[in-house]
Design a protein around this motif. Structure first.
Motif, PDB file in Angstrom:
ATOM      1  N   ALA A  85       0.878  -1.165   0.000  1.00  0.00           N
ATOM      2  CA  ALA A  85       0.000   0.000   0.000  1.00  0.00           C
ATOM      3  C   ALA A  85       0.919   1.220   0.000  1.00  0.00           C
ATOM      4  CB  ALA A  85      -0.915  -0.004   1.217  1.00  0.00           C
ATOM      5  N   GLU A  86       1.057   1.827  -1.165  1.00  0.00           N
ATOM      6  CA  GLU A  86       2.061   2.865  -1.380  1.00  0.00           C
ATOM      7  C   GLU A  86       1.476   4.253  -1.148  1.00  0.00           C
ATOM      8  OE1 GLU A  86       4.321   4.043  -5.366  1.00  0.00           O
ATOM      9  OE2 GLU A  86       4.945   2.080  -4.594  1.00  0.00           O
ATOM     10  N   HIS A  87       2.198   5.057  -0.392  1.00  0.00           N
ATOM     11  CA  HIS A  87       1.782   6.420  -0.047  1.00  0.00           C
ATOM     12  C   HIS A  87       0.384   6.416   0.578  1.00  0.00           C
ATOM     13  CE1 HIS A  87       1.783  10.955  -1.336  1.00  0.00           C
ATOM     14  NE2 HIS A  87       1.932  10.780  -0.029  1.00  0.00           N
ATOM     15  N   LEU A  88       0.202   5.569   1.567  1.00  0.00           N
ATOM     16  CA  LEU A  88      -1.120   5.426   2.178  1.00  0.00           C
ATOM     17  C   LEU A  88      -1.537   6.647   2.990  1.00  0.00           C
ATOM     18  CD1 LEU A  88      -0.705   4.676   5.460  1.00  0.00           C
ATOM     19  CD2 LEU A  88       0.101   2.546   4.471  1.00  0.00           C
ATOM     20  N   ASN A  89      -0.617   7.533   3.298  1.00  0.00           N
ATOM     21  CA  ASN A  89      -0.942   8.743   4.061  1.00  0.00           C
ATOM     22  C   ASN A  89      -1.353   9.917   3.185  1.00  0.00           C
ATOM     23  OD1 ASN A  89       1.925   8.702   3.268  1.00  0.00           O
ATOM     24  ND2 ASN A  89       1.986  10.744   4.179  1.00  0.00           N
ATOM     25  N   SER A  90      -1.485   9.711   1.881  1.00  0.00           N
ATOM     26  CA  SER A  90      -1.683  10.839   0.965  1.00  0.00           C
ATOM     27  C   SER A  90      -2.967  11.618   1.248  1.00  0.00           C
ATOM     28  CB  SER A  90      -1.693  10.343  -0.484  1.00  0.00           C
ATOM     29  OG  SER A  90      -2.767   9.436  -0.694  1.00  0.00           O
ATOM     30  N   SER A  91      -4.006  10.948   1.726  1.00  0.00           N
ATOM     31  CA  SER A  91      -5.300  11.611   1.898  1.00  0.00           C
ATOM     32  C   SER A  91      -5.437  12.333   3.231  1.00  0.00           C
ATOM     33  CB  SER A  91      -6.437  10.593   1.749  1.00  0.00           C
ATOM     34  OG  SER A  91      -6.333   9.597   2.751  1.00  0.00           O
ATOM     35  N   PHE A  92      -4.531  12.082   4.176  1.00  0.00           N
ATOM     36  CA  PHE A  92      -4.716  12.707   5.486  1.00  0.00           C
ATOM     37  C   PHE A  92      -3.508  13.517   5.965  1.00  0.00           C
ATOM     38  CE2 PHE A  92      -3.405   8.282   6.287  1.00  0.00           C
ATOM     39  CZ  PHE A  92      -2.278   8.463   7.063  1.00  0.00           C
ATOM     40  N   SER A  93      -2.403  13.554   5.219  1.00  0.00           N
ATOM     41  CA  SER A  93      -1.239  14.331   5.653  1.00  0.00           C
ATOM     42  C   SER A  93      -1.050  15.607   4.848  1.00  0.00           C
ATOM     43  CB  SER A  93       0.030  13.472   5.566  1.00  0.00           C
ATOM     44  OG  SER A  93       0.258  13.053   4.237  1.00  0.00           O
ATOM     45  N   TYR A 127       2.438  17.278  -1.797  1.00  0.00           N
ATOM     46  CA  TYR A 127       3.535  16.451  -2.279  1.00  0.00           C
ATOM     47  C   TYR A 127       3.729  16.637  -3.792  1.00  0.00           C
ATOM     48  CZ  TYR A 127      -0.687  13.482  -2.570  1.00  0.00           C
ATOM     49  OH  TYR A 127      -1.966  13.005  -2.777  1.00  0.00           O
ATOM     50  N   PHE A 128       4.884  17.243  -4.120  1.00  0.00           N
ATOM     51  CA  PHE A 128       5.245  17.481  -5.514  1.00  0.00           C
ATOM     52  C   PHE A 128       6.625  16.882  -5.772  1.00  0.00           C
ATOM     53  CE2 PHE A 128       1.976  20.630  -4.917  1.00  0.00           C
ATOM     54  CZ  PHE A 128       1.390  20.779  -6.159  1.00  0.00           C
ATOM     55  N   SER A 129       6.774  16.236  -6.919  1.00  0.00           N
ATOM     56  CA  SER A 129       8.085  15.743  -7.344  1.00  0.00           C
ATOM     57  C   SER A 129       8.907  16.841  -7.999  1.00  0.00           C
ATOM     58  CB  SER A 129       7.926  14.576  -8.322  1.00  0.00           C
ATOM     59  OG  SER A 129       7.235  13.502  -7.730  1.00  0.00           O
ATOM     60  N   ALA A 130       8.221  17.799  -8.605  1.00  0.00           N
ATOM     61  CA  ALA A 130       8.835  18.955  -9.258  1.00  0.00           C
ATOM     62  C   ALA A 130       7.754  20.026  -9.342  1.00  0.00           C
ATOM     63  CB  ALA A 130       9.360  18.584 -10.650  1.00  0.00           C
ATOM     64  N   PRO A 131       8.099  21.277  -9.530  1.00  0.00           N
ATOM     65  CA  PRO A 131       7.070  22.306  -9.675  1.00  0.00           C
ATOM     66  C   PRO A 131       6.062  21.941 -10.759  1.00  0.00           C
ATOM     67  CG  PRO A 131       9.214  23.336  -9.411  1.00  0.00           C
ATOM     68  CD  PRO A 131       9.467  21.860  -9.526  1.00  0.00           C
ATOM     69  N   ASN A 132       4.766  21.984 -10.402  1.00  0.00           N
ATOM     70  CA  ASN A 132       3.645  21.646 -11.288  1.00  0.00           C
ATOM     71  C   ASN A 132       3.506  20.150 -11.547  1.00  0.00           C
ATOM     72  OD1 ASN A 132       4.709  24.542 -12.388  1.00  0.00           O
ATOM     73  ND2 ASN A 132       2.467  24.438 -12.373  1.00  0.00           N
ATOM     74  N   TYR A 133       4.373  19.312 -10.947  1.00  0.00           N
ATOM     75  CA  TYR A 133       4.289  17.860 -11.136  1.00  0.00           C
ATOM     76  C   TYR A 133       4.078  17.192  -9.778  1.00  0.00           C
ATOM     77  CZ  TYR A 133       5.899  18.027 -15.992  1.00  0.00           C
ATOM     78  OH  TYR A 133       6.004  18.255 -17.347  1.00  0.00           O
ATOM     79  N   PRO A 134       2.826  16.799  -9.447  1.00  0.00           N
ATOM     80  CA  PRO A 134       2.582  16.114  -8.174  1.00  0.00           C
ATOM     81  C   PRO A 134       3.230  14.737  -8.148  1.00  0.00           C
ATOM     82  CG  PRO A 134       0.539  16.982  -9.115  1.00  0.00           C
ATOM     83  CD  PRO A 134       1.580  17.059 -10.180  1.00  0.00           C
ATOM     84  N   TYR A 135       3.498  14.292  -6.920  1.00  0.00           N
ATOM     85  CA  TYR A 135       3.950  12.918  -6.723  1.00  0.00           C
ATOM     86  C   TYR A 135       2.732  11.991  -6.812  1.00  0.00           C
ATOM     87  CZ  TYR A 135       6.169   8.854  -4.543  1.00  0.00           C
ATOM     88  OH  TYR A 135       6.645   7.593  -4.295  1.00  0.00           O
ATOM     89  N   MET A 136       2.970  10.692  -6.783  1.00  0.00           N
ATOM     90  CA  MET A 136       1.901   9.708  -6.906  1.00  0.00           C
ATOM     91  C   MET A 136       0.966   9.748  -5.699  1.00  0.00           C
ATOM     92  SD  MET A 136       4.093   6.419  -8.216  1.00  0.00           S
ATOM     93  CE  MET A 136       5.189   6.518  -9.629  1.00  0.00           C
ATOM     94  N   ASP A 137      -0.336   9.541  -5.948  1.00  0.00           N
ATOM     95  CA  ASP A 137      -1.317   9.368  -4.884  1.00  0.00           C
ATOM     96  C   ASP A 137      -1.243   7.945  -4.336  1.00  0.00           C
ATOM     97  OD1 ASP A 137      -2.502  11.956  -4.947  1.00  0.00           O
ATOM     98  OD2 ASP A 137      -3.536  11.407  -6.801  1.00  0.00           O
ATOM     99  N   PHE A 138      -2.097   7.668  -3.363  1.00  0.00           N
ATOM    100  CA  PHE A 138      -2.168   6.333  -2.782  1.00  0.00           C
ATOM    101  C   PHE A 138      -2.501   5.294  -3.861  1.00  0.00           C
ATOM    102  CE2 PHE A 138      -5.170   3.091  -1.186  1.00  0.00           C
ATOM    103  CZ  PHE A 138      -4.289   2.349  -0.409  1.00  0.00           C
ATOM    104  N   THR A 139      -1.791   4.190  -3.813  1.00  0.00           N
ATOM    105  CA  THR A 139      -2.065   3.084  -4.724  1.00  0.00           C
ATOM    106  C   THR A 139      -1.638   1.775  -4.084  1.00  0.00           C
ATOM    107  OG1 THR A 139      -1.730   2.278  -6.993  1.00  0.00           O
ATOM    108  CG2 THR A 139       0.187   3.178  -5.870  1.00  0.00           C
ATOM    109  N   ILE A 140      -2.251   0.690  -4.513  1.00  0.00           N
ATOM    110  CA  ILE A 140      -1.891  -0.646  -4.030  1.00  0.00           C
ATOM    111  C   ILE A 140      -1.116  -1.359  -5.127  1.00  0.00           C
ATOM    112  CG2 ILE A 140      -2.752  -2.887  -3.280  1.00  0.00           C
ATOM    113  CD1 ILE A 140      -5.072  -1.499  -1.962  1.00  0.00           C
ATOM    114  N   ARG A 141       0.064  -1.827  -4.788  1.00  0.00           N
ATOM    115  CA  ARG A 141       0.939  -2.507  -5.737  1.00  0.00           C
ATOM    116  C   ARG A 141       0.911  -4.011  -5.488  1.00  0.00           C
ATOM    117  NH1 ARG A 141       3.206   1.086  -9.633  1.00  0.00           N
ATOM    118  NH2 ARG A 141       3.863   3.000  -8.573  1.00  0.00           N
TER     119      ARG A 141
END
Length: 669
Positions: A634-642, A646-660
């Protein structure tokens, strides 16, 4: 080319697979799991000495530098870190919002330097298999490695590899890694493929040794230029929590990097019987590449304003590149004093476009750079008992100013203690895309002031000067490394802001130029890793400190990166199943993050937007039965409550929560 390569690989795979007949040869990473010959078969085994159990040390992996490791089928935390698209520990790298795309480099120490000018477009090369990445094998029985992993949206990652020895001296390997990932934002589909075919051969007396490989690589990514309104992502109120509702700068941008390489390296010892003899060495490397960026400016929202005016309504920038490298050397090898080699090498390249840019009746942007660089050098290698060291010195014979000095030493006391050091002093020629780039976008053409002499194009860029010191210690208490780099005349891409600035209701243009910093940059990093164990629980910690001394924001990195994993391991089902489960926490401090520009396939320096200071929390469950390993995360499981910062670069968000979901399965017979 890749489609043909994949077709050949799929045709050969059943042949290899059916050749792996069930037999008595087997291999395990854990010696306690190795099959042994039963009492009933002892007499038969005695009469057939060759029909024996193959231990794991019979499955050798040989690197480009001829270091040997062995196939490892254990389930460890290291394997958890390596189950990803790159198939390596990506600590210090931060991917954009989709698999198979670019990675922002947080750890500057991951950058490698070559004195010869490279093609450039480094953001597109993060998964590109270079010569040093290709491995060679020597195996007792056919060995197959299969890896599957889920992605974001429609698609998957599949990495299939097989190697076999037709005799003790001849090995062949073939592999294909493919990825397709739709992503969650508009226009960010990734579709990549890597085909590799390699082989190695040596005579029984090791008088002649040959290594060769072919790679065909294709990296295709839809490019959206980032989201237009980052504040809508940070709020993530409905309907913008559905990422396809967020507007992007380009709806039809696309970049494609392709490359084919043919590589041969072979040596011949002059004496038939005496190992202390002259050895002749030849290496050949031919590679052709292309990088293409395309977009339709009439059908994309704001794309023309984002990257400036263009010469045509359809943007199509295609850079072509080919190079050929030949090395001829003669070495004296002695078992007591080591190996000393003197060599000459020839590096010639062509970097070109099929058009020129004419402005006001004059040549504004030329269409090619080509050169032939000849260097001479010497390399000394010493390896005996617990010591291994090497020294390399090279310099150019032709007019180009190029020099390289490398020295390394390693001392391995035992399995618990190992110490190493490395020094590099390099006078590096600029990469090609700093010197020349041609685009349909008017502001993405350089050089502007062109000078020519007998050697061709000159842009005014000096050689980069790099001094690098590295030290590493691996002990049973702590693994630690220190790197100190001194950079002079550092080349980088920098964002240039328009003057006058655009109005508030206008799209802010993104202009990037190659620049050279005329000062000195001092970079220092300290990295430490330690795992604490208590029963079946363990806490693995990796911390990286970085400090940069410079007079301008040129080399930007976070001052602190950390990764901490708390996990539990045990066995179940009468110890037939081994599993591990835990939580990983990652964090890096806020800094001026490098921006990503798809037009040039590079990250650029900027000092307007800071990102970082957000946690990444993953939960994982992994299991192993014999050579089958299962990975669920369960990757980046804190995305919805923290917080959605979270951005990887300006205007480029990092990945949301996902299950791998991932699988790695090894076959040995």
């Amino acid at each position: 080319m890749l489609k043909k390569s994949l077709f050949v690989f799929l045709c050969l795979l059943p042949l290899f697979a059916f050749s792996q007949k069930k037999g008595k040869l087997n291999a395990r990473s854990n010696p306690s799991n190795q099959k042994t010959i039963s009492d009933k078969d002892k007499d038969k085994a005695a009469s057939s000495p060759k029909d024996s159990v193959a231990t794991i040390d019979m499955y050798k992996i040989i690197s480009f530098d001829r270091d040997t490791t062995y196939v490892d089928t254990a389930l460890t935390l290291k394997k958890e870190y390596e189950v990803n698209y790159l198939r390596k520990d990506n600590f210090g790298l931060l991917s954009l919002s989709n698999d198979g795309g670019a990675y922002n480099v947080l750890d500057f120490g991951l950058n490698k330097f070559d004195p010869f000018p490279q093609m450039g477009f480094k953001a597109k090369h993060v998964a590109y298999q270079e010569v040093e990445d290709i491995k060679y094998y020597n195996v007792a029985t056919p060995y197959t490695d299969l890896m599957y992993r889920s992605v974001l949206g429609q698609g998957q990652i599949l990495d299939a590899f097989i190697t076999l020895n037709t005799s003790e001296n001849l090995n062949f390997s073939a592999g294909y890694k493919g990825l397709r990932s739709l992503g969650r934002y508009i226009n960010e589909l990734s579709s990549n493929g890597i085909f590799k075919l390699s082989g190695s051969y040596n005579t029984t007396d090791k008088r002649y040794v040959l290594r060769a490989h072919f790679t065909g690589q294709d990296f295709s990514n839809q490019e959206n230029g980032g989201i237009v309104e980052p504040e809508l992502f940070e709020q993530s109120d409905p309907p913008f929590n559905q990422r396809e509702r967020l507007e992007v700068y380009m709806r039809d941008g696309k970049s494609v990097l392709k490359g084919n390489r043919y590589f041969v390296d072979h040596t011949f010892r002059l004496s038939k019987t005496n190992p202390n003899s002259l050895v002749f060495h030849h290496q050949f490397n031919y590679e052709n590449k292309s990088y293409e960026f395309s977009a339709g400016t009439n059908t994309s929202v704001g794309v023309s304003e984002r990257f400036g005016d263009s010469y045509a309504s359809i943007v199509n920038n295609k850079t072509r590149y080919n190079r050929m490298y030949n090395l001829i050397g003669a070495a004296y090898a002695n078992e007591k004093i080591g190996k000393l080699e003197f060599y000459l090498d020839d590096f010639r390249y062509n970097y070109f476009y099929k058009s020129v840019i004419i402005a006001d009746g004059q040549l504004a942007t030329p269409n090619s750079i080509s050169d032939d660089i000849v260097t001479y050098g010497a390399k000394y290698i010493y390896q005996k008992d617990k010591w291994k060291g090497s020294v390399l010195v090279s310099n150019s014979i032709t007019d180009q100013s190029l020099a390289n000095i490398e020295a390394s030493v390693r001392y391995k006391l035992n399995d618990d203690f190992e110490f190493s050091g490395k020094y590099q002093n390099m006078n590096k020629l600029p990469d090609n895309n700093y010197q020349l780039y041609q685009s349909t976008y008017k502001s993405y053409n350089w050089p502007y002031d062109v000078e020519e002499d007998d050697n061709g194009l000159k842009t005014g860029f000096k050689n980069e000067k790099i001094n690098n010191f590295e030290f590493e210690a691996k002990t049973k208490w702590l693994n630690a490394s220190v790197q100190y780099s001194i950079l002079n005349d550092h080349l980088f891409f920098n964002r240039v802001y328009p003057d006058p600035a655009p109005a508030e209701d206008e799209v802010e243009p993104l202009f990037v130029r190659p620049q050279q910093f005329d000062g000195t940059i001092n970079y220092l990093s300290v990295k430490a890793n330690r795992e604490f164990r208590l029963g079946k629980f363990a806490l693995d910690n990796t911390v990286l400190f970085q400090n940069v001394q410079q007079s301008a924001n040129v080399l930007n990195v976070p001052s602190l990166l950390t990764r901490n994993t708390l996990y539990y391991t045990d066995r179940a089902f009468k110890k037939a199943l081994f599993f591990q489960t835990g939580v990983t926490f990652q964090y890096f401090t806020e800094y001026y993050t490098n921006g990503y520009n798809p037009v040039i396939g590079e990250f650029y320096s900027q000092d307007a937007t800071k990102t970082g200071n957000f946690p990444l929390i993953d939960f994982f469950i992994n299991a192993k039965i014999q050579e089958f390993r299962l990975f669920i995360k369960a990757e980046h499981l804190n995305s919805s409550f923290s917080g959605y910062n979270y951005f990887s670069a300006p205007n480029y968000p990092y990945m949301d929560f996902t299950i791998r979901f991932g699988v790695v399965w090894d076959f040995f017979s």
